[in-house]
Motif scaffolding. Sequence first.
Motif, PDB file in Angstrom:
ATOM      1  N   LEU A   1       0.827  -1.198   0.000  1.00 20.52           N
ATOM      2  CA  LEU A   1       0.000   0.000   0.000  1.00 20.52           C
ATOM      3  C   LEU A   1       0.871   1.261   0.000  1.00 20.52           C
ATOM      4  CD1 LEU A   1      -3.001   0.249  -0.102  1.00 20.52           C
ATOM      5  CD2 LEU A   1      -3.082   0.341   2.385  1.00 20.52           C
TER       6      LEU A   1
ATOM      7  N   TRP B   1      -4.485  12.373  -4.346  1.00 21.68           N
ATOM      8  CA  TRP B   1      -5.008  12.915  -3.089  1.00 21.68           C
ATOM      9  C   TRP B   1      -6.249  12.142  -2.651  1.00 21.68           C
ATOM     10  CZ3 TRP B   1      -9.971  14.776  -2.930  1.00 21.68           C
ATOM     11  CH2 TRP B   1     -10.588  15.019  -4.174  1.00 21.68           C
TER      12      TRP B   1
ATOM     13  N   PHE C   1      -6.948   8.989  -3.440  1.00 21.93           N
ATOM     14  CA  PHE C   1      -6.511   7.662  -3.000  1.00 21.93           C
ATOM     15  C   PHE C   1      -5.998   7.724  -1.562  1.00 21.93           C
ATOM     16  CE2 PHE C   1      -3.188   4.193  -3.104  1.00 21.93           C
ATOM     17  CZ  PHE C   1      -4.105   3.172  -2.960  1.00 21.93           C
ATOM     18  N   ARG C   2      -5.250   8.776  -1.265  1.00 24.71           N
ATOM     19  CA  ARG C   2      -4.740   8.893   0.110  1.00 24.71           C
ATOM     20  C   ARG C   2      -5.869   9.109   1.111  1.00 24.71           C
ATOM     21  NH1 ARG C   2       0.860  12.199  -0.849  1.00 24.71           N
ATOM     22  NH2 ARG C   2       1.896  10.451  -1.845  1.00 24.71           N
ATOM     23  N   GLY C   3      -6.857   9.878   0.689  1.00 24.23           N
ATOM     24  CA  GLY C   3      -8.028  10.076   1.557  1.00 24.23           C
ATOM     25  C   GLY C   3      -8.737   8.753   1.817  1.00 24.23           C
ATOM     26  N   ILE C   4      -8.835   7.918   0.760  1.00 23.64           N
ATOM     27  CA  ILE C   4      -9.496   6.618   0.908  1.00 23.64           C
ATOM     28  C   ILE C   4      -8.701   5.724   1.846  1.00 23.64           C
ATOM     29  CG2 ILE C   4     -10.039   4.470  -0.318  1.00 23.64           C
ATOM     30  CD1 ILE C   4     -10.798   6.219  -2.735  1.00 23.64           C
ATOM     31  N   VAL C   5      -7.372   5.716   1.654  1.00 21.86           N
ATOM     32  CA  VAL C   5      -6.557   4.811   2.457  1.00 21.86           C
ATOM     33  C   VAL C   5      -6.620   5.175   3.933  1.00 21.86           C
ATOM     34  CG1 VAL C   5      -4.215   3.996   2.902  1.00 21.86           C
ATOM     35  CG2 VAL C   5      -5.040   4.161   0.567  1.00 21.86           C
ATOM     36  N   ILE C   6      -6.787   6.448   4.227  1.00 25.40           N
ATOM     37  CA  ILE C   6      -6.793   6.807   5.650  1.00 25.40           C
ATOM     38  C   ILE C   6      -8.142   6.512   6.305  1.00 25.40           C
ATOM     39  CG2 ILE C   6      -7.569   9.209   5.631  1.00 25.40           C
ATOM     40  CD1 ILE C   6      -5.147   9.714   7.509  1.00 25.40           C
ATOM     41  N   LEU C   7      -9.167   6.261   5.493  1.00 19.83           N
ATOM     42  CA  LEU C   7     -10.512   6.041   6.034  1.00 19.83           C
ATOM     43  C   LEU C   7     -10.581   5.024   7.178  1.00 19.83           C
ATOM     44  CD1 LEU C   7     -13.328   6.011   3.361  1.00 19.83           C
ATOM     45  CD2 LEU C   7     -13.377   7.000   5.624  1.00 19.83           C
ATOM     46  N   PRO C   8     -10.073   3.804   6.971  1.00 22.25           N
ATOM     47  CA  PRO C   8     -10.205   2.818   8.053  1.00 22.25           C
ATOM     48  C   PRO C   8      -9.517   3.269   9.336  1.00 22.25           C
ATOM     49  CG  PRO C   8      -9.406   1.781   6.041  1.00 22.25           C
ATOM     50  CD  PRO C   8      -9.378   3.250   5.807  1.00 22.25           C
ATOM     51  N   TRP C   9      -8.379   3.953   9.165  1.00 25.64           N
ATOM     52  CA  TRP C   9      -7.631   4.425  10.317  1.00 25.64           C
ATOM     53  C   TRP C   9      -8.430   5.506  11.055  1.00 25.64           C
ATOM     54  CZ3 TRP C   9      -2.262   7.261   9.725  1.00 25.64           C
ATOM     55  CH2 TRP C   9      -1.610   7.286  10.962  1.00 25.64           C
ATOM     56  N   ALA C  10      -9.216   6.273  10.299  1.00 31.09           N
ATOM     57  CA  ALA C  10      -9.958   7.381  10.892  1.00 31.09           C
ATOM     58  C   ALA C  10     -11.222   6.920  11.606  1.00 31.09           C
ATOM     59  CB  ALA C  10     -10.320   8.396   9.809  1.00 31.09           C
ATOM     60  N   LEU C  11     -11.625   5.694  11.339  1.00 25.94           N
ATOM     61  CA  LEU C  11     -12.838   5.184  11.963  1.00 25.94           C
ATOM     62  C   LEU C  11     -12.503   4.732  13.386  1.00 25.94           C
ATOM     63  CD1 LEU C  11     -15.612   4.850  10.607  1.00 25.94           C
ATOM     64  CD2 LEU C  11     -15.079   2.441  10.325  1.00 25.94           C
TER      65      LEU C  11
ATOM     66  N   LEU D   1      -2.368   2.611   8.874  1.00 27.92           N
ATOM     67  CA  LEU D   1      -1.349   3.227   9.735  1.00 27.92           C
ATOM     68  C   LEU D   1       0.046   2.800   9.286  1.00 27.92           C
ATOM     69  CD1 LEU D   1      -1.499   2.944  13.611  1.00 27.92           C
ATOM     70  CD2 LEU D   1       0.546   2.362  12.392  1.00 27.92           C
TER      71      LEU D   1
ATOM     72  N   PHE E   1       1.013   4.396   5.924  1.00 26.17           N
ATOM     73  CA  PHE E   1       1.394   5.815   5.975  1.00 26.17           C
ATOM     74  C   PHE E   1       2.780   5.995   6.569  1.00 26.17           C
ATOM     75  CE2 PHE E   1      -2.934   6.908   4.886  1.00 26.17           C
ATOM     76  CZ  PHE E   1      -2.725   8.046   4.129  1.00 26.17           C
TER      77      PHE E   1
END
Lengths: 300, 280, 434
Positions: A94, A106, A108-118, A177, A180
């Motif tokens: 990833l 940008w 794609f990066r927003g999507i990838v952080i989604l699970p971490w943000a939940l 996580l 990133f």
Amino acid sequence: MTGFLRRGRVALLAYALLVPAALVVFGVVLYPAGRALVISFFDVDSPFPGAYPFVGLKNYADILTGARFWTAAQHTLYFTLASTTLEVVLGLGLAHLLAAPIRLRWLFRGIVILPWALPTIVNGAMWRWILNAEYGALNALLTQLHVQGDYRSWLGSDPFVALNMVVVADVWKNTSLVAFFLLAGLQTIPGDLLEAARIDGAGPVRAFLRVTLPMLRPTLAAVLVLRIIEAFKVFDIIYVMTGGGPAGGTQTVTFLTYLQAFSAERFSYGAALAYVTVVAILLLALIYLRLLRQQELSVS
Amino acid sequence: MKKNRHVGAHIGALVASILILAPFAWLVITSIAGQTDLLARPLRWWPEHVTLSRYREIFSGAAGGVAAQFRSAMVNSLVVAAGTVLISVSVGIFGGYALARLRFPLRRVTLLSFLVTYMLPPIVLIIPLYLLMARFGLLDTKLGLVIVYCSLATPFALWTMNNFFGSLPVELEEAARVDGCSRLGALIRIILPLARPGIVATVLFVFLLCWDEFLYALIFTSTSDAKTIPVAIAEFTGRNAVDFGLIAAGGVLAAVPPVLLAVVLQRHLLSGLTAGALKA
Amino acid sequence: MSANGMGGVSRRGLLAGGIGAAALAAAGCDVGGGGADSGGAGTGEGKITALFMQQAGYSEDDIRGMTADFAKAYPKITVEPTFVAYEALHDKIVAAAPAGTYDVVLIDVIWPAEFGSKKIVTDVTAQFPAAWKTDMLGGALTTAEYQNKFYGVPWILDTKYLFHNTEMLGKAGVDAASLSTWDGVLAAATKIKNAGLVKYPLIWSWKQAEALICDYTQLLGAFGGKFLSDDFQSTAFATGGGLDALKWMKKTLDDGLTNPNSMESLEEDVRKTFSEGGAAMALNWTYMFNAANDPAQSKVAGKVDVLPTPAGSAGAPGVNGSMALCVTGGSKNQKAAWTYISYLTGADVQNKYAKSSLPCWAKSYDDPAVLSVAPKMVPAAKKELANLISRPEVPRYNEISQILQAEVQNALLGRKTPEKALADAADQAKSLLS
């Protein structure tokens, strides 16, 4: 003489730079952590102050001879190894995708952080909902695709299946996580090095093994140690997804610590468990770091 | 050859996006689906009755209710996370630099003792911490949470900053010092810009650590003065509310601020050495 | 980070800690936490803080309403009510105990032994009016009682009833009167299953949680079992009624009468499945009657009826699932706290909010106003509430419950025989009773 002085000055600067961090951490943690260590040698069974019997290493002996601890330790070890391994392998892939010059990066990066943000408790509730035996989306998907004949239970029938489902939920959230951090690590690798390897005729795989992986090793080690610590302490997601069941099959050491130290008010036993956890994490982190170092040797 | 790799990257990113988005999409659909759609068998993947009632409830619910608590929890979480990020990351940068670049006695022991505090399960620290916080009047305050979260996040920030600083070439810093910079000057002028991806990653991590933390917040807060997002969402399950949709709606809303932050910061995750810093 | 560095430090750390602890022990120091405040009676006026829960029974709005009325009647006492989910209630009470944050706390029926013996809540036997002992329902009265002392006043009264889907029963030709025994329930379930009305007629809350023990307790009572020996020194669930109950549970699974997903269900999952028409019969708390009859959240609204729990070979006791209000040991305003508790638990207040939670007072069940808010629920409640069975009243109940939950699940999942599972549970629980 001047060398000595200089070294002294460097040390002084180092301590000065570390003082704020020490204040912020130990100012808060020292008393509780110290008290936990002290009471682990007593038999404290109430939250109130008072005189409690000193029992020496009995709590530690009870832990190490008790079947419940070893069962929980097995679950914890499995969870830690499975989730950290998956997270690092998937996270590496990833991270490369995150670094690649793709379109809509940008987004794609927003999507990838989604699970971490939940938040974890939402993540746990979400997976419990997806895996629900009666109305879950996974059962619906698998039956509608004719992969399985009928709805089945994921979290209630087989303890090992349930444990693996918790691993899935954890990996889904925490791979982001790892990715990133590895992305940040990738940025410290000078592009010229990869270019040079390419000019030397190395394919992407060879370049990855010869340049990227060794250069990424410190970041990899750092993020691995962190994930080991967190995975070994896993609590929230178990609390939300399975409550330790079925048949105690997802009970981990920290969950046991919670049950003992809070539900059962066996504070001393819980404190001893916490320090056993610390020692276990140290050992595990050490083994991982060793393995990484060996890998480095075999690669170069 | 190069073009092929780009096609590969696009396909990879697409597959990864689908795997990541599928469960989340189901969460979003759940948050807008009518209750009967959610329990239908066979399941309809797009609900017959689309309703925004849960979001409406959260945004316009009466003061004092669960919905109003969710709104104040959002603010509390933001304040607590921002405060913690500010403190933890700055002390982490200085300490991490010392650990990575300066040689001093007990360096390893120092690093290790910070890490050990991170390894202790928080559960065993709660009762003495509670007493401490009660003594200083910090229970049910945002400041109290910031203080506790800083102690959680700082060992982490130290550890990652130590590693990011350690992976930067020493030559750069030495060059700067030959040019007459002091150590601190070199740290601020040379190292910090180079370590920006690492700092941004650490900021994200610390922010999300605060955003995510449940146990301490649950025990240390009791009113909307300090209750955070996870505590507020946990309360949606209260009062016989089987409606998973409400938790889903809360979860979707809770994910928005960190995602926005990541989108804003993502540019800074790239930079450093690839941008030709070695020439500078 | 070298291997030596890590190992060395932790060894040294442990050693240093050990020496420190030994030194402390020699000095006879306090180790429990240090610096906690002790409680006091107070002036009977001023500010008090109360901790309630958000699930079931009285709602947050109800409690705020009661508290507002209290403020009018007692202007010199200000009350700050706070709320927490049931799952966090126990932990919050424990964590706050030494600091004395709360003056009044709501506790579950399974905690008086633990909280009472540890003085987290105070003994209120002296203040407990004699009249209450006769005016309250017998089942309610014992809620906060431990070793003949009262540690609180019953407030939320509940037990598990048998709910059934009248439409399914009718189609299968089952007379609801036959559901008065567990044998009748099995016969009805078989009929309903054979008629093809529903795949699994029964759903239970058998997830590894306290809910499982609630169902088990009710069956154990019906089959004449006991949790503990009469002297409370040993366990008694591994033989007789306790074993019969577990075997019965397992058999309903094996016969395909019980939904296997019961193993991951809590009360809310039971309600969901039942409300969707996914089960014909289910045990659940009072709240399910209104919820399952609410067209907004149930497909079987209007087709749900309730009966007292069926009888086994030894009667039909309901599990005591009540909750009580207590004055905390750390409260500095215990007098005012008691005034508030007396007000909230009074018959007038309870009758006024009977729609949310049925009163603890015997007389209330003949009150037409109370009867009118729940005409079907009240008769069933009146019968069952007179005969309640308690889960073991011992200080280390939580641990015994945890052990039982895991072992009962082992038996239900077929990983152990019921005999072996309960024998193992008894073995682990033995040391927790002395």
